[in-house]
Write a protein that holds these residues in place. Structure first.
Motif, PDB file in Angstrom:
ATOM      1  N   LYS A   1       0.832  -1.206   0.000  1.00 37.37           N
ATOM      2  CA  LYS A   1       0.000   0.000   0.000  1.00 37.37           C
ATOM      3  C   LYS A   1       0.870   1.260   0.000  1.00 37.37           C
ATOM      4  N   ILE A   2       2.049   1.193   0.595  1.00 38.10           N
ATOM      5  CA  ILE A   2       2.981   2.325   0.568  1.00 38.10           C
ATOM      6  C   ILE A   2       3.676   2.418  -0.789  1.00 38.10           C
ATOM      7  N   ALA A   3       4.209   1.299  -1.260  1.00 38.76           N
ATOM      8  CA  ALA A   3       5.089   1.315  -2.431  1.00 38.76           C
ATOM      9  C   ALA A   3       4.350   1.465  -3.751  1.00 38.76           C
ATOM     10  N   THR A   4       3.203   0.805  -3.880  1.00 35.01           N
ATOM     11  CA  THR A   4       2.585   0.725  -5.205  1.00 35.01           C
ATOM     12  C   THR A   4       2.044   2.052  -5.713  1.00 35.01           C
ATOM     13  N   PRO A   5       1.198   2.765  -4.966  1.00 34.75           N
ATOM     14  CA  PRO A   5       0.676   4.018  -5.528  1.00 34.75           C
ATOM     15  C   PRO A   5       1.767   5.023  -5.870  1.00 34.75           C
ATOM     16  N   ARG A   6       2.734   5.220  -4.979  1.00 30.74           N
ATOM     17  CA  ARG A   6       3.748   6.249  -5.238  1.00 30.74           C
ATOM     18  C   ARG A   6       4.613   5.882  -6.444  1.00 30.74           C
ATOM     19  N   THR A   7       4.901   4.595  -6.620  1.00 25.88           N
ATOM     20  CA  THR A   7       5.708   4.172  -7.768  1.00 25.88           C
ATOM     21  C   THR A   7       4.920   4.316  -9.061  1.00 25.88           C
TER      22      THR A   7
ATOM     23  N   ILE B   1      -3.884   8.217  -0.538  1.00 26.00           N
ATOM     24  CA  ILE B   1      -4.705   8.684   0.585  1.00 26.00           C
ATOM     25  C   ILE B   1      -5.771   7.657   0.942  1.00 26.00           C
ATOM     26  N   ALA B   2      -6.466   7.132  -0.080  1.00 27.45           N
ATOM     27  CA  ALA B   2      -7.583   6.220   0.150  1.00 27.45           C
ATOM     28  C   ALA B   2      -7.137   4.944   0.849  1.00 27.45           C
ATOM     29  N   ASP B   3      -8.045   4.352   1.617  1.00 27.19           N
ATOM     30  CA  ASP B   3      -7.770   3.134   2.383  1.00 27.19           C
ATOM     31  C   ASP B   3      -6.586   3.307   3.326  1.00 27.19           C
ATOM     32  N   GLY B   4      -6.436   4.500   3.853  1.00 32.33           N
ATOM     33  CA  GLY B   4      -5.354   4.808   4.780  1.00 32.33           C
ATOM     34  C   GLY B   4      -4.205   5.483   4.094  1.00 32.33           C
ATOM     35  N   PRO B   5      -3.868   6.718   4.466  1.00 32.84           N
ATOM     36  CA  PRO B   5      -2.762   7.433   3.829  1.00 32.84           C
ATOM     37  C   PRO B   5      -1.423   6.747   4.092  1.00 32.84           C
ATOM     38  N   ASP B   6      -0.486   7.005   3.210  1.00 32.59           N
ATOM     39  CA  ASP B   6       0.830   6.367   3.303  1.00 32.59           C
ATOM     40  C   ASP B   6       1.433   6.486   4.696  1.00 32.59           C
ATOM     41  N   GLU B   7       1.315   7.670   5.282  1.00 33.96           N
ATOM     42  CA  GLU B   7       1.988   7.928   6.564  1.00 33.96           C
ATOM     43  C   GLU B   7       1.450   7.044   7.684  1.00 33.96           C
ATOM     44  N   VAL B   8       0.163   6.721   7.642  1.00 36.34           N
ATOM     45  CA  VAL B   8      -0.416   5.835   8.658  1.00 36.34           C
ATOM     46  C   VAL B   8       0.183   4.436   8.520  1.00 36.34           C
ATOM     47  N   HIS B   9       0.295   3.967   7.284  1.00 37.90           N
ATOM     48  CA  HIS B   9       0.873   2.647   7.070  1.00 37.90           C
ATOM     49  C   HIS B   9       2.362   2.632   7.416  1.00 37.90           C
TER      50      HIS B   9
END
Length: 404
Positions: free
Chosen positions: A342-348, A383-391
């Motif tokens: 969830k952290i890596a995929t959207p930003r990449t 942001i959706a399903d929990g923002p990166d920073e929360v994860h």
């Protein structure tokens, strides 16, 4: 390690790829033409219903649901490459296969936690694609990245619950076929355990006191194909106690059970979006010339394409590992991996689509290519399903526990 797909996955992949080529990609332009002629921007273009009928005829229906009683009975590992393919046309393909959010998560909730009456009334028509649904959790007045912050009240009054609160970015709520909301609110706002204060209830859209106030835009897009994202007010909305999903105080746990599969589904489709962007980037590079030679001969373009390919291959392996772990040790056992993807995929994927936009120049930000809309969708998933920073916070704590 065996990286090969099993026979059923390969067979479904072949059928789905053929369906995409024969029906979905040609329908993209048709859907836009038909949408311009609709009386309401939220009505569904006729070609979408045609796609749904064809997908169902071909057995490409409800592939997301691992419960074989209701869905295709695929494991996460089997569904992963199929979801990736649908991500290449995220506006049409998931809906065509009845595998689009938020309905997927809502069907999973009803299949796992709903009682027989709730399944009969709401799950069955959702599985049949006869109605749509919405999931109402996020609120504008609190930081909803911390779900314990939500302020919507669900108060017991005899045999009813009375619901009061305001939600926004409620996906699917603008669709005229949306018939049911799953609403998360607090039944015990002063409870000692902040993770037992919340519950989920079913609220029919036509219940008195439910007001869909406006459509919320995402980077200027209204996201018609997903039924839009609405601001919704619940003004002393009364529903029977039998509309409770599961038990009182179980809302937080249900939300976590819903979001685990949702997160991996998003990441699977994101990889398909990245593959579409790479394809468009390569086609553009070989077809356009600047400063006396093809873009495909420019060194910087080589770097963009090579880096994109490496990144996608890395992401795919991580997502497949996560899917395998969810199948073998459960969502809780795959917690770290779910957060990692969830952290890596959207930003990449955002970076890959951004490069593709750059290569297309003005065309990249236009409506003539899908890149701008792909970018908006991918960026939103940071942001959706929990923002990166929360994860990141949760994953780091889990890592640090081993050393404290």
């Amino acid at each position: 390690m065996d990286f090969a797909f099993d026979a059923r996955t390969e067979e479904l992949r072949a059928r789905l790829l053929a369906f995409m080529d024969a029906y979905v990609y040609p329908a993209e332009a048709v859907a836009e033409e038909q949408r311009a002629e609709l009386s309401s921007p939220w009505d569904t273009p006729a070609v979408v219903e045609e796609l749904k009928a064809e997908a169902r005829r071909q057995g490409l229906w409800n592939l997301f649901l691992p419960d074989s009683t209701y869905g295709a009975g695929l494991t996460n590992l089997q569904y992963a490459p199929l979801a990736e393919i649908t991500g290449r046309s995220p506006q049409l393909a998931p809906t065509a296969l009845n595998c689009a959010a938020p309905d997927t998560g809502n069907m999973e909730v009803l299949a796992q936690f709903g009682d027989d009456a709730q399944k009969k009334q709401w799950l069955e028509p959702l599985l049949a694609g006869e109605i749509r649904s919405a999931f109402a959790m996020t609120e504008p007045d609190v930081a909803s990245s911390d779900a314990t912050n939500i302020t919507t009240l669900i108060e017991r009054d005899g045999d009813d619950y009375v619901i009061s609160g305001r939600k926004w970015y409620i996906s699917g709520a603008m669709n005229p076929d949306c018939r049911i909301f799953i609403v998360m609110g607090k039944t015990d706002p002063d409870g000692a355990d902040i993770r037992r204060q919340q519950s989920m209830v079913l609220v029919p859209r036509d219940t008195p006191g439910v007001t869909v106030k406006r459509a919320m835009r995402v980077f200027g897009y209204e996201d018609h194909y997903h039924g839009g994202h609405a601001e919704v007010v619940f003004d002393r909305v009364r529903v029977p106690v039998s509309n409770l999903i599961g038990e009182e105080g179980g809302g937080f746990a249900i939300a976590q059970a819903r979001l685990g599969p949702g997160r991996i589904h998003h990441c699977m489709r994101l990889i398909g979006m990245a593959e579409r962007a790479i394809e468009l980037m390569c086609r553009r590079a070989v077809a356009r010339e600047a400063f006396g030679k093809a873009l495909a001969q420019q060194g910087v373009v080589h770097n963009w394409i090579a880096d994109a390919r490496v990144a996608v291959e890395q992401l795919r392996l991580l997502v497949l590992k996560t899917a395998w772990m969810m199948d073998t040790v459960g969502n809780r056992g795959a917690h770290t991996e779910i957060q990692a993807i969830k952290i890596a995929t959207p930003r990449t994927v955002v970076d890959i689509i951004d490069r593709a936009i750059q290569l297309h120049g003005a065309g990249g930000v236009s409506q003539d290519f899908p890149l701008a809309e792909l970018y908006a969708g991918a960026r939103t998933l940071m942001i959706a399903d929990g923002p990166d920073e929360v994860h990141q916070r949760s994953l780091a704590r889990r890592e640090l526990k081993r050393y404290v």
